[in-house]
Design a protein around this motif. Structure first.
Motif, PDB file in Angstrom:
ATOM      1  N   ASN A 274       0.912  -1.128  -0.036  1.00 39.62           N
ATOM      2  CA  ASN A 274       0.112   0.000   0.150  1.00 39.62           C
ATOM      3  C   ASN A 274       1.027   1.182   0.089  1.00 39.62           C
ATOM      4  O   ASN A 274       0.486   2.257  -0.717  1.00 39.62           O
ATOM      5  CB  ASN A 274      -1.032   0.013   1.360  1.00 39.62           C
ATOM      6  CG  ASN A 274      -1.991  -1.010   1.292  1.00 39.62           C
ATOM      7  OD1 ASN A 274      -2.399  -1.456   0.158  1.00 39.62           O
ATOM      8  ND2 ASN A 274      -2.595  -1.360   2.304  1.00 39.62           N
ATOM      9  N   ARG A 275       2.046   1.043   0.795  1.00 41.11           N
ATOM     10  CA  ARG A 275       2.875   2.457   0.743  1.00 41.11           C
ATOM     11  C   ARG A 275       3.419   2.629  -0.637  1.00 41.11           C
ATOM     12  O   ARG A 275       3.645   3.840  -0.970  1.00 41.11           O
ATOM     13  CB  ARG A 275       3.908   2.034   1.655  1.00 41.11           C
ATOM     14  CG  ARG A 275       3.438   2.296   3.322  1.00 41.11           C
ATOM     15  CD  ARG A 275       4.867   2.367   4.161  1.00 41.11           C
ATOM     16  NE  ARG A 275       4.040   2.516   5.727  1.00 41.11           N
ATOM     17  CZ  ARG A 275       4.892   2.865   6.757  1.00 41.11           C
ATOM     18  NH1 ARG A 275       6.360   2.869   6.418  1.00 41.11           N
ATOM     19  NH2 ARG A 275       4.520   2.989   7.855  1.00 41.11           N
ATOM     20  N   VAL A 276       3.877   1.657  -1.446  1.00 38.17           N
ATOM     21  CA  VAL A 276       4.407   1.760  -2.666  1.00 38.17           C
ATOM     22  C   VAL A 276       3.421   2.458  -3.347  1.00 38.17           C
ATOM     23  O   VAL A 276       3.654   3.303  -4.297  1.00 38.17           O
ATOM     24  CB  VAL A 276       4.864   0.473  -3.263  1.00 38.17           C
ATOM     25  CG1 VAL A 276       5.484   0.698  -4.530  1.00 38.17           C
ATOM     26  CG2 VAL A 276       6.119  -0.001  -2.271  1.00 38.17           C
ATOM     27  N   VAL A 277       2.079   1.771  -3.454  1.00 35.42           N
ATOM     28  CA  VAL A 277       0.988   2.390  -4.483  1.00 35.42           C
ATOM     29  C   VAL A 277       0.727   3.908  -4.056  1.00 35.42           C
ATOM     30  O   VAL A 277       0.550   4.699  -4.975  1.00 35.42           O
ATOM     31  CB  VAL A 277      -0.228   1.628  -4.027  1.00 35.42           C
ATOM     32  CG1 VAL A 277      -1.419   2.256  -5.006  1.00 35.42           C
ATOM     33  CG2 VAL A 277       0.050   0.002  -4.658  1.00 35.42           C
ATOM     34  N   LEU A 278       0.865   4.214  -2.749  1.00 40.58           N
ATOM     35  CA  LEU A 278       0.615   5.636  -2.311  1.00 40.58           C
ATOM     36  C   LEU A 278       1.894   6.588  -2.893  1.00 40.58           C
ATOM     37  O   LEU A 278       1.642   7.594  -3.422  1.00 40.58           O
ATOM     38  CB  LEU A 278       0.468   5.780  -0.824  1.00 40.58           C
ATOM     39  CG  LEU A 278      -0.738   5.308  -0.355  1.00 40.58           C
ATOM     40  CD1 LEU A 278      -0.787   5.429   1.139  1.00 40.58           C
ATOM     41  CD2 LEU A 278      -2.095   6.105  -0.692  1.00 40.58           C
TER      42      LEU A 278
ATOM     43  N   VAL B 267       4.081  10.582  -6.424  1.00 42.26           N
ATOM     44  CA  VAL B 267       5.011  11.146  -7.566  1.00 42.26           C
ATOM     45  C   VAL B 267       4.142  11.298  -8.948  1.00 42.26           C
ATOM     46  O   VAL B 267       4.699  12.279  -9.785  1.00 42.26           O
ATOM     47  CB  VAL B 267       6.277  10.038  -7.928  1.00 42.26           C
ATOM     48  CG1 VAL B 267       6.954  10.022  -6.579  1.00 42.26           C
ATOM     49  CG2 VAL B 267       5.832   8.796  -8.302  1.00 42.26           C
ATOM     50  N   SER B 268       3.056  10.633  -9.130  1.00 41.16           N
ATOM     51  CA  SER B 268       2.489  10.802 -10.408  1.00 41.16           C
ATOM     52  C   SER B 268       1.705  12.194 -10.299  1.00 41.16           C
ATOM     53  O   SER B 268       1.478  12.919 -11.268  1.00 41.16           O
ATOM     54  CB  SER B 268       1.213   9.776 -10.398  1.00 41.16           C
ATOM     55  OG  SER B 268       1.992   8.482 -10.762  1.00 41.16           O
ATOM     56  N   ALA B 269       1.136  12.487  -9.217  1.00 39.19           N
ATOM     57  CA  ALA B 269       0.553  13.907  -8.809  1.00 39.19           C
ATOM     58  C   ALA B 269       1.574  15.025  -8.968  1.00 39.19           C
ATOM     59  O   ALA B 269       1.394  16.013  -9.752  1.00 39.19           O
ATOM     60  CB  ALA B 269       0.049  13.918  -7.477  1.00 39.19           C
ATOM     61  N   LEU B 270       2.887  14.749  -8.713  1.00 38.49           N
ATOM     62  CA  LEU B 270       3.767  15.780  -8.742  1.00 38.49           C
ATOM     63  C   LEU B 270       4.174  15.946 -10.518  1.00 38.49           C
ATOM     64  O   LEU B 270       4.332  17.041 -10.976  1.00 38.49           O
ATOM     65  CB  LEU B 270       5.119  15.298  -8.178  1.00 38.49           C
ATOM     66  CG  LEU B 270       5.015  15.429  -6.589  1.00 38.49           C
ATOM     67  CD1 LEU B 270       6.340  14.964  -5.916  1.00 38.49           C
ATOM     68  CD2 LEU B 270       4.611  16.799  -6.156  1.00 38.49           C
ATOM     69  N   HIS B 271       4.178  14.743 -10.918  1.00 33.51           N
ATOM     70  CA  HIS B 271       4.698  14.737 -12.384  1.00 33.51           C
ATOM     71  C   HIS B 271       3.588  15.662 -13.221  1.00 33.51           C
ATOM     72  O   HIS B 271       3.547  16.281 -14.073  1.00 33.51           O
ATOM     73  CB  HIS B 271       4.622  13.367 -12.805  1.00 33.51           C
ATOM     74  CG  HIS B 271       5.110  13.120 -14.362  1.00 33.51           C
ATOM     75  ND1 HIS B 271       5.856  11.786 -14.683  1.00 33.51           N
ATOM     76  CD2 HIS B 271       4.999  13.945 -15.352  1.00 33.51           C
ATOM     77  CE1 HIS B 271       5.938  12.270 -15.996  1.00 33.51           C
ATOM     78  NE2 HIS B 271       5.490  13.192 -16.367  1.00 33.51           N
ATOM     79  N   ALA B 272       2.157  15.141 -12.675  1.00 36.48           N
ATOM     80  CA  ALA B 272       1.082  16.105 -13.377  1.00 36.48           C
ATOM     81  C   ALA B 272       0.909  17.403 -13.196  1.00 36.48           C
ATOM     82  O   ALA B 272       0.951  18.262 -14.136  1.00 36.48           O
ATOM     83  CB  ALA B 272      -0.147  15.404 -12.770  1.00 36.48           C
ATOM     84  N   LEU B 273       1.290  17.863 -11.811  1.00 37.32           N
ATOM     85  CA  LEU B 273       1.360  19.249 -11.651  1.00 37.32           C
ATOM     86  C   LEU B 273       2.477  19.929 -12.493  1.00 37.32           C
ATOM     87  O   LEU B 273       2.382  21.025 -12.993  1.00 37.32           O
ATOM     88  CB  LEU B 273       1.681  19.445 -10.294  1.00 37.32           C
ATOM     89  CG  LEU B 273       0.413  19.224  -9.514  1.00 37.32           C
ATOM     90  CD1 LEU B 273       0.975  19.306  -7.944  1.00 37.32           C
ATOM     91  CD2 LEU B 273      -0.589  20.228  -9.815  1.00 37.32           C
ATOM     92  N   TRP B 274       3.781  19.214 -12.440  1.00 38.25           N
ATOM     93  CA  TRP B 274       4.845  19.619 -13.361  1.00 38.25           C
ATOM     94  C   TRP B 274       4.411  19.960 -15.021  1.00 38.25           C
ATOM     95  O   TRP B 274       4.617  21.066 -15.391  1.00 38.25           O
ATOM     96  CB  TRP B 274       6.116  18.638 -13.241  1.00 38.25           C
ATOM     97  CG  TRP B 274       6.974  19.087 -14.092  1.00 38.25           C
ATOM     98  CD1 TRP B 274       7.286  19.108 -15.455  1.00 38.25           C
ATOM     99  CD2 TRP B 274       8.285  19.831 -13.285  1.00 38.25           C
ATOM    100  NE1 TRP B 274       8.870  19.360 -15.474  1.00 38.25           N
ATOM    101  CE2 TRP B 274       9.227  20.092 -14.514  1.00 38.25           C
ATOM    102  CE3 TRP B 274       8.831  20.240 -12.046  1.00 38.25           C
ATOM    103  CZ2 TRP B 274      10.469  20.777 -14.310  1.00 38.25           C
ATOM    104  CZ3 TRP B 274       9.802  20.971 -11.926  1.00 38.25           C
ATOM    105  CH2 TRP B 274      10.676  21.125 -12.856  1.00 38.25           C
TER     106      TRP B 274
END
Length: 286
Positions: free
Chosen positions: A195-199, A204-211
């Motif tokens: 679960n921690r890896v999925v979170l 990081v996907s959210a940071l990527h999308a914001l970038w």
């Protein structure tokens, strides 16, 4: 090995700059691939060597680093290209999808190239994750540089160089950083998708999308803060409004401020991951 990364960067930069100058002077298009490769790979390779020197581990061999950079990087760009061509459609959620896809394929590539590791630590995951991420960034940058070469007026060495310089400056806080965080989380979990890896993957996907969406966000915020009635009217009827010089300055400030904030969040996350890994290693060694 001490300061090897400095020698690699300086030597590579001199060779790249010399190649650019000779290409511009002679107009020899045969040198363009050399410009593309040196400019795209110089910063990623330098940071991989720096990370390897900072976290030397007997489990992370030069052969494994090479596999992570080349095989992991190529598998990442191939997987991202296929999935994005199949799944992406123009929408408000497009940037979110890009983040999920690209971080997902890099995670899969990291798991593939490290599948035979019997023992692993958080720091191993950070180094190998960064290596896969920088490999992805290098091959992706080569594609962007190649595309920048072609313009309506013919080949443009200037645009190619500008693209490589900008992507080189931003490379340390992009793919390599995000996948380093994700690799640390993966190896801390023993290579399993907990679960921690999925979170961590979602984070990081959210940071990527914001970038990726920062430019669009900066445009929207600039219009909200400084928009004129005639600009909103032009947008309402589907036209692109003219912008003022002041709005250009506001947009630039917001865009770069957003990128800096995203980078600082990712760097703070990586620092926390590395610190936790070192603490766990000290506990185990006692």
């Amino acid at each position: 090995m001490k300061r090897l990364w400095v020698r690699i960067f300086v030597t590579g930069f001199v060779l790249w700059a010399a190649t650019v100058l000779v290409t511009a002077w002679t107009g020899n298009s045969n040198l363009v691939p050399t410009v593309v490769l040196f400019g795209s790979f110089l910063v990623p390779v330098t940071f991989v060597v720096w990370a390897y020197g900072r976290g030397r581990s007997p489990r992370v061999t030069v052969e494994l680093l090479f596999m992570a950079f080349v095989v992991g990087g190529v598998l990442g760009v191939l997987g991202a290209s296929l999935l994005e061509s199949w799944l992406l459609r123009p929408s408000l959620l497009m940037y979110v999808a890009v983040g999920l896809i690209e971080e997902g394929v890099k995670l899969a590539a990291l798991m593939f190239v490290t599948r035979r590791m019997e023992r692993r630590s958080t720091m191993d995951g950070v180094i190998l994750g960064a290596t896969v991420g920088f490999g992805f960034a290098a091959f992706e940058s080569a594609g962007y540089a190649f595309n920048a070469l072609f313009t309506a007026d013919g080949l443009s060495l200037g645009q190619l160089v500008e693209t490589e310089v900008l992507r080189g400056i931003l490379a340390p806080v992009g793919h390599g950083l995000w996948t380093a965080v994700l690799g640390g989380a993966l190896f801390a979990a023993g290579g399993r998708l907990t679960n921690r890896v999925v979170l961590a993957y979602l984070g990081v996907s959210a940071l990527h999308a914001l970038w990726d969406s920062m430019s669009a966000i900066a445009i929207a915020v600039t219009l909200v803060l400084t928009g004129r009635p005639w600009q909103f009217e032009a947008l309402r009827i589907g036209r692109v409004p003219h912008v003022t010089a002041w709005q250009v300055h506001v947009y630039t400030l917001l865009n770069w401020a957003g990128l800096i904030v995203i980078s600082l969040v990712a760097l703070g996350w990586l620092w926390s991951t590395v610190r936790t890994g070192r603490r766990d290693r000290e506990i185990l060694s006692q």
